[in-house]
Scaffold this motif. Sequence first.
Motif, mmCIF file in Angstrom:
data_model
loop_
_atom_site.group_PDB
_atom_site.id
_atom_site.type_symbol
_atom_site.label_atom_id
_atom_site.label_comp_id
_atom_site.label_asym_id
_atom_site.label_seq_id
_atom_site.Cartn_x
_atom_site.Cartn_y
_atom_site.Cartn_z
ATOM 1 N N CYS A 45 0.795 -1.233 0.000
ATOM 2 C CA CYS A 45 0.000 0.000 0.000
ATOM 3 C C CYS A 45 0.826 1.281 0.000
ATOM 4 O O CYS A 45 0.299 2.357 -0.271
ATOM 5 N N HIS A 49 -0.277 5.156 -0.626
ATOM 6 C CA HIS A 49 -0.751 5.679 0.655
ATOM 7 C C HIS A 49 0.371 6.167 1.559
ATOM 8 O O HIS A 49 0.110 6.575 2.688
ATOM 9 N N LEU A 53 1.522 5.314 5.770
ATOM 10 C CA LEU A 53 0.099 5.326 5.418
ATOM 11 C C LEU A 53 -0.549 6.686 5.684
ATOM 12 O O LEU A 53 -1.745 6.787 5.901
ATOM 13 N N GLY A 55 -0.843 9.055 3.569
ATOM 14 C CA GLY A 55 -1.422 9.606 2.351
ATOM 15 C C GLY A 55 -0.319 10.119 1.449
ATOM 16 O O GLY A 55 0.631 10.742 1.912
ATOM 17 N N SER A 60 -5.006 9.050 3.208
ATOM 18 C CA SER A 60 -4.384 8.561 4.443
ATOM 19 C C SER A 60 -5.135 7.332 4.938
ATOM 20 O O SER A 60 -6.358 7.280 4.903
#
Length: 105
Positions: A45, A49, A53, A55, A60
């Motif tokens: 991810c 992201h 994470l 974003g 986000s």
Amino acid sequence: MKKAMLTLVFGSAIFLAACGGGDKNASDNEGSTAPDGEAIAMKSCVSCHGGELQGASGPSLNDVGSRLSESEILDVINNGKPGMPGGLVKGEDAEAVAKWLATQK
């Protein structure tokens, strides 16, 4: 702009799919261990992201558990949504990622 974003997303998906090979025999020896949702998320991810994470080109996810339930997160992983293709993570791995992300509040 949308074409460029879609090209980036699909290119990343192809790249990530190619990175997932691994040694088939090694995974057969580990057969009884449950997938690590956090490790899978950090591998699969981060390109959209962000490394934490937070974003990047995608939203986000570091508080996604406060916005979506585990089943809603799993639905997004499996089916995608605008700007995110579905099926980047599948099966038990997808379930493990959804379970872990649901704890992120």
